[in-house]
Design a protein around this motif. Structure first.
Motif, mmCIF file in Angstrom:
data_model
loop_
_atom_site.group_PDB
_atom_site.id
_atom_site.type_symbol
_atom_site.label_atom_id
_atom_site.label_comp_id
_atom_site.label_asym_id
_atom_site.label_seq_id
_atom_site.Cartn_x
_atom_site.Cartn_y
_atom_site.Cartn_z
ATOM 1 N N ALA B 51 -25.173 85.416 -4.597
ATOM 2 C CA ALA B 51 -23.840 85.095 -5.092
ATOM 3 C C ALA B 51 -22.931 86.313 -5.007
ATOM 4 O O ALA B 51 -21.767 86.212 -4.633
ATOM 5 C CB ALA B 51 -23.940 84.590 -6.519
ATOM 6 N N LEU B 53 -23.191 88.675 -2.926
ATOM 7 C CA LEU B 53 -22.886 88.846 -1.515
ATOM 8 C C LEU B 53 -21.798 87.873 -1.088
ATOM 9 O O LEU B 53 -20.863 88.224 -0.368
ATOM 10 C CB LEU B 53 -24.147 88.597 -0.706
ATOM 11 C CG LEU B 53 -24.086 88.970 0.748
ATOM 12 C CD1 LEU B 53 -23.969 90.466 0.871
ATOM 13 C CD2 LEU B 53 -25.346 88.495 1.426
ATOM 14 N N ALA B 54 -21.936 86.659 -1.570
ATOM 15 C CA ALA B 54 -20.945 85.657 -1.198
ATOM 16 C C ALA B 54 -19.574 86.074 -1.714
ATOM 17 O O ALA B 54 -18.581 85.986 -1.009
ATOM 18 C CB ALA B 54 -21.329 84.300 -1.779
ATOM 19 N N ASN B 55 -19.566 86.555 -2.935
ATOM 20 C CA ASN B 55 -18.306 87.034 -3.483
ATOM 21 C C ASN B 55 -17.680 88.056 -2.577
ATOM 22 O O ASN B 55 -16.486 88.052 -2.330
ATOM 23 C CB ASN B 55 -18.562 87.698 -4.844
ATOM 24 C CG ASN B 55 -18.469 86.690 -5.951
ATOM 25 O OD1 ASN B 55 -18.001 85.580 -5.709
ATOM 26 N ND2 ASN B 55 -18.906 87.060 -7.123
ATOM 27 N N ALA B 56 -18.520 88.945 -2.121
ATOM 28 C CA ALA B 56 -17.988 90.036 -1.335
ATOM 29 C C ALA B 56 -17.469 89.551 0.003
ATOM 30 O O ALA B 56 -16.499 90.073 0.531
ATOM 31 C CB ALA B 56 -19.057 91.103 -1.134
ATOM 32 N N THR B 57 -18.119 88.569 0.557
ATOM 33 C CA THR B 57 -17.748 88.177 1.908
ATOM 34 C C THR B 57 -16.797 87.007 1.947
ATOM 35 O O THR B 57 -16.011 86.887 2.857
ATOM 36 C CB THR B 57 -18.991 87.786 2.718
ATOM 37 O OG1 THR B 57 -19.736 86.881 1.937
ATOM 38 C CG2 THR B 57 -19.788 88.988 3.082
ATOM 39 N N GLN B 58 -16.874 86.174 0.941
ATOM 40 C CA GLN B 58 -16.107 84.950 1.023
ATOM 41 C C GLN B 58 -14.632 85.236 1.206
ATOM 42 O O GLN B 58 -13.986 84.672 2.078
ATOM 43 C CB GLN B 58 -16.315 84.141 -0.252
ATOM 44 C CG GLN B 58 -15.807 82.740 -0.114
ATOM 45 C CD GLN B 58 -16.117 81.935 -1.372
ATOM 46 O OE1 GLN B 58 -16.197 82.501 -2.448
ATOM 47 N NE2 GLN B 58 -16.288 80.662 -1.229
ATOM 48 N N LEU B 60 -13.286 87.742 2.354
ATOM 49 C CA LEU B 60 -13.000 88.399 3.617
ATOM 50 C C LEU B 60 -13.091 87.436 4.784
ATOM 51 O O LEU B 60 -12.315 87.495 5.728
ATOM 52 C CB LEU B 60 -13.990 89.537 3.808
ATOM 53 C CG LEU B 60 -13.899 90.548 2.678
ATOM 54 C CD1 LEU B 60 -15.081 91.488 2.729
ATOM 55 C CD2 LEU B 60 -12.613 91.322 2.772
ATOM 56 N N ARG B 109 -12.133 80.339 -3.872
ATOM 57 C CA ARG B 109 -12.025 78.889 -3.961
ATOM 58 C C ARG B 109 -12.666 78.379 -5.240
ATOM 59 O O ARG B 109 -12.154 77.580 -5.947
ATOM 60 C CB ARG B 109 -12.665 78.243 -2.731
ATOM 61 C CG ARG B 109 -11.711 78.245 -1.563
ATOM 62 C CD ARG B 109 -12.370 78.697 -0.296
ATOM 63 N NE ARG B 109 -11.853 79.987 0.125
ATOM 64 C CZ ARG B 109 -12.296 80.631 1.189
ATOM 65 N NH1 ARG B 109 -13.243 80.133 1.914
ATOM 66 N NH2 ARG B 109 -11.794 81.785 1.517
ATOM 67 N N GLU B 110 -13.842 78.908 -5.482
ATOM 68 C CA GLU B 110 -14.430 78.587 -6.772
ATOM 69 C C GLU B 110 -14.737 79.917 -7.400
ATOM 70 O O GLU B 110 -15.703 80.561 -7.026
ATOM 71 C CB GLU B 110 -15.728 77.810 -6.588
ATOM 72 C CG GLU B 110 -16.013 77.510 -5.149
ATOM 73 C CD GLU B 110 -17.380 76.960 -4.940
ATOM 74 O OE1 GLU B 110 -18.348 77.705 -5.051
ATOM 75 O OE2 GLU B 110 -17.460 75.768 -4.666
ATOM 76 N N ALA B 112 -16.251 82.602 -8.821
ATOM 77 C CA ALA B 112 -17.617 82.749 -9.292
ATOM 78 C C ALA B 112 -17.633 83.724 -10.440
ATOM 79 O O ALA B 112 -17.315 84.881 -10.263
ATOM 80 C CB ALA B 112 -18.499 83.260 -8.169
#
Lengths: 187, 267
Positions: B51, B53-58, B60, B109-110, B112
């Motif tokens: 999660a 990681l997703a935060n970091a990339t999403q 971007l 978008r969501e 986190a």
């Protein structure tokens, strides 16, 4: 302290929806991850095991992963760490002979041999890079990920990615030139 | 030179095309159908928190088109997050600049909630090993054993005296281990992010001192000596501890000398 999710609610019937998701991921990404593992320094003979381990991790951790937008980044992040583990392992057991070649069966045998030879050459050059540079180089040049993605994968900042990439390219070119001088180019 | 560049490009293009062994792929898939082995696994902590990681990339990923602005943004995000972390630690109150930083990245978008990110750790472990694996307690035990091995020595006594162990302590350890590992890799931003997370979740945790020591070291690694000093001073205000030698060995060691000097011993 926020309470952890109730245990009973957490596990869905093991492997039910999860399996579908994993299967989809496997179909979509196994090939590129296979390739990436190889370039990241996993011995050819061990790529199969590495990929297996990678997807075991995926199976285990997928339920936590809700942000599908970045799933590819996540997969590569796991791949990088698996590759590190395999590289370490290979170093510790360095008496194992380097693996045999592995020409693909999909193409004509000549082309396959040529490709395999070129790949071996590439891997030899990559092996001359420092590991952190190698990772950046492979992710950027071969896997064509963006610098911010790579930054997230490696958990370093973007500027670090750029500087490592610069150095990696230079080092790679040097290694390449050296090989040519030694007459070990494939051509 | 250009000839050489061409050769290199050719090699790389070849690598992009490299076809995997389809039979091997099929074999791996077959193997995956078996229940996951209970034995040596990914080691849990090795794999980044998805999660996070997703935060970091999403944020971007959406902007991948504008590569240059992207670069700037990413740099701002990293620096911003680090600064927020730095600011946070000088204030005792659990305000939430780090969460703010997360949101600044681009209203996700969501959104986190960072706090929830690592919480499901325990249930997930259960989940993963539920089919046939060992009982979850075993895994937890393994994990905390690892924590004991590599965790900070400074706080082990503290932990023992309080007699408080359990999921919290394990989670604390994991976070700090991750921070330490990141620090050793030179991923200071990641290390600070972990430390911030620890700060949010376990502001007064058993390993709070250890967190602050690591923070000093991470800030030192980022050449932010002033902030490092502020953290160190704050830490010392709570009284000397076993962490003192580590602080003394850090980039702010010299500056700490007037504050507290253990008698007789000095590095």
């Amino acid at each position: 302290m926020p309470a952890a999710r109730p245990l009973s609610a957490a596990p869905p019937a093991p492997g039910a929806p999860n399996r579908e998701a994993v299967a989809a991921l496997y179909r979509a990404h196994a090939r590129e991850l296979w390739r990436a593992l190889g370039r990241l320094g996993v011995q050819p003979a061990a790529v199969e095991d590495a990929l297996h381990e990678l997807f075991i991790v995926v199976q285990r951790r997928l339920p936590e992963f809700e942000h599908r937008a970045a799933i590819r980044t996540w997969l590569y992040a796991i791949a990088v760490r698996i590759a590190r583990k395999f590289r370490d392992r290979a170093r510790r057991h360095s008496f194992e002979p380097p693996a045999e070649d592995w020409p693909s069966r999909d193409r004509g045998p000549d082309q396959a041999l040529l490709d395999a030879e070129a790949l071996r050459m590439l891997d030899a050059l990559l092996a001359e890079l420092d590991e952190d540079k190698r990772e950046v180089f492979v992710l950027h040049e071969v896997e064509e990920l963006s610098a911010p993605q790579i930054a997230a994968i490696l958990e370093v900042n973007v500027n670090t990615v750029y500087s490592r990439l610069r150095e990696a390219k230079r080092a790679f070119a040097r290694a390449h030139a050296r090989r040519r001088l030694l007459g070990r180019d494939v051509r | 030179m250009s000839q050489e560049q061409e050769d290199i490009q050719r090699l790389i293009r070849g690598a992009r095309r490299a076809a995997p062994d389809e039979q091997a792929l099929a074999r791996v898939w077959q193997r995956l159908q078996a229940p996951p082995p209970a034995g040596p696994d990914d080691g849990g902590a090795e794999v980044p928190d998805p999660a996070a990681l997703a935060n970091a990339t999403q944020a971007l990923a959406g902007k991948a088109a504008a590569a240059t602005s992207l670069k700037a943004i990413a740099a701002v995000v990293v620096v911003g997050a680090a600064l927020a972390g730095g600011r946070w630690l000088t204030r005792p109150g659990p305000s939430a600049p780090a969460e703010a930083a997360v949101e600044q990245r681009e209203a996700p978008r969501e959104p986190a909630p960072a706090v929830e990110v690592a919480i499901p750790e325990a249930p997930t472990t259960v989940e993963a090993s539920a089919p046939t694996g060992p009982p979850p307690a075993k895994q937890a035990g393994r994990r905390s054993a690892g924590g004991a091995a590599s965790g900070g020595t400074a706080n082990s006594s503290e932990a023992e005296t309080s007699g408080e162990t359990g999921p919290d302590l394990a989670a604390e350890r994991r976070l700090l281990e991750a921070a330490q590992a990141a620090l050793q890799r030179g991923a200071t931003a990641a290390a600070l992010a972990r430390l911030d997370e620890h700060g949010r979740r376990f502001a007064h945790g058993l390993l709070a001192d250890e967190r602050e020591v690591l923070r000093v070291l991470a800030l030192c690694a980022e050449h932010r000596a002033d902030e490092a000093e502020a953290v160190a001073q704050a830490l010392l205000r709570g009284g000397p501890g076993l962490f003192l030698p580590r602080l003394r060995g850090s980039c702010v060691g010299e500056r700490l000398v007037p504050v507290q000097r253990p008698k007789g011993k000095r590095e």
